[in-house]
Design an enzyme around this catalytic site. Sequence first.
Site, PDB file in Angstrom:
ATOM      1  N   HIS A  93       0.737  -1.104  -0.132  1.00  0.00           N
ATOM      2  CA  HIS A  93      -0.167  -0.088  -0.157  1.00  0.00           C
ATOM      3  C   HIS A  93       0.897   1.452  -0.165  1.00  0.00           C
ATOM      4  CE1 HIS A  93      -3.382   2.720   0.991  1.00  0.00           C
ATOM      5  NE2 HIS A  93      -2.485   3.163   1.871  1.00  0.00           N
ATOM      6  N   ASP A 172     -14.815   2.841   8.171  1.00  0.00           N
ATOM      7  CA  ASP A 172     -13.811   3.882   7.787  1.00  0.00           C
ATOM      8  C   ASP A 172     -14.268   4.780   6.651  1.00  0.00           C
ATOM      9  OD1 ASP A 172     -11.189   4.968   7.068  1.00  0.00           O
ATOM     10  OD2 ASP A 172     -11.263   4.217   5.120  1.00  0.00           O
ATOM     11  N   ARG A 179     -14.005  13.135   8.866  1.00  0.00           N
ATOM     12  CA  ARG A 179     -12.666  13.483   9.397  1.00  0.00           C
ATOM     13  C   ARG A 179     -12.612  14.597   8.091  1.00  0.00           C
ATOM     14  NH1 ARG A 179      -8.997   8.772   8.827  1.00  0.00           N
ATOM     15  NH2 ARG A 179      -7.357  10.286   8.796  1.00  0.00           N
ATOM     16  N   SER A 194      -7.413   3.780   9.810  1.00  0.00           N
ATOM     17  CA  SER A 194      -8.100   3.940   8.211  1.00  0.00           C
ATOM     18  C   SER A 194      -7.339   2.843   7.191  1.00  0.00           C
ATOM     19  CB  SER A 194      -8.050   5.394   7.764  1.00  0.00           C
ATOM     20  OG  SER A 194      -8.327   5.500   6.330  1.00  0.00           O
ATOM     21  N   LYS A 198      -8.566  -1.335   6.250  1.00  0.00           N
ATOM     22  CA  LYS A 198      -8.840  -1.691   4.653  1.00  0.00           C
ATOM     23  C   LYS A 198      -8.170  -2.990   4.358  1.00  0.00           C
ATOM     24  CE  LYS A 198      -8.924   2.596   3.736  1.00  0.00           C
ATOM     25  NZ  LYS A 198      -8.678   4.130   3.336  1.00  0.00           N
TER      26      LYS A 198
END
Length: 450
Positions: A93, A172, A179, A194, A198
């Site tokens: 990621h 999320d 947010r 967050s 995921k």
Amino acid sequence: MVPEFVHSRPTMDAPELIRKKRDGLELTKAEVFNFVDRFTRGEMPEYQASALLMAIFLRGMNSRETADLTEAMLRSGRVLDFSALPQAKVDKHSTGGVGDKTSLVIAPAAAAAGVLVPMISGRGLGHTGGTLDKLEAIPGFSPRLSLQDFHRVLGKCGLAFGAATEEFAPADRKIYALRDVTATVESIPLITASIMSKKLAEGIDGLVLDVKTGTGAFMRKIESARALAASLVSTGAAHGKRVHALITNMAQPLGNAVGNALEVIESVETLKGRGPRDLTELCRELTAHMLLLGKAANSLDDARAKYDSAIASGRAFEKFSSVVAEQGGNARALEDYSLLPQARHLDAVVAPKDGFISGLEARTMGVASMLLGAGRERSDASIDPAVGLVFEKKVGETVQAGERVCAVYSNDQSRLPQGLDMIRAAITISPDPVSPAPLVLERVLDARVA
Ligand code: URA
């Protein structure tokens, strides 16, 4: 999905929760779950959730609270289970950057070298691009797979590219939306939960994080990138996952191309061993860590050699070609680039003087590319897959006055003049030689797999 103790307790008093965090006290696991569960179900009003998020933003969370928040968000949705497939499941990621197309290279390279890569990605927003937008530039390609098809493609090709949907960590989505409008995005525990909720929903054993720093990155300062990397790695460990984080430089765009079809071409060239030096180096390092975490290599050097062999043998490219075809894409477009979307207009930004390129300011380049249509200003905007930028010079290279630094591909020309002005302003040239900063700045490793 939600642990028994959450429901077996009476509803907690929201002001008391907010007060506790406001005063810098630690929330219990039950309190964290209670907040996430009630807010996701619509049982806690946004004004109370906003106040709690701001208290977390200001007071922070310790690593136990962060791991609990991650778990609560993860359990709000579906968690994939690929345990029927014997190989290790490892993903990567990135916190997002400009020209960051590494996923298109490292997922097939890692699969070719022996790990499974169940990659679920998102779309680009603002100055940063998204993996799904790049893949969708390939005619016919679709990341919208049923869970059954995702499983089948993963088993057959060793990798699958899916789209983040409502099913995964729905908490999320709701919390992030709040947010975004309450100035509570830039919080290490909230970002950690967050991202990790995921990613852990993918049912992975290991995860490599590319935490970018520099002007084109979410974490502009190295200190913040370092804190985020440490938090991500320790949260992974708390969930029994092997996680490595590389802090990498996003001061200039990665590789030469910025824009979806243009980035597909550059990814294919990299898979064929002809990619730009910086992109190739980063793909090699990220893949090497994936192989190490997936126990497909016994040292980083062994893993790098496996990456080199996957590229040189053509197996990495074949993997990409097979997954593209399996997901409905025209794999011939990976051999014949004229089958990819084409821009109608080509302009150039040239060097105003002789010297050495000292900066290609990444965020501005990303915004310029977005203005041309390669990215979206708002999450519901559409994009043009054909347009974007190709840098012909990178930081450290010499230029002569009038030489092309950046090729600009466009269709809708209404914002072209503004885009060209931005690109010009983001190029700096020095009379003295410049050495580019290293690409991999630091590594934060899980001590168990270092
Ligand atoms: N990326 C995410 O997925 N979540 C955040 O909170 C920030 C960046």
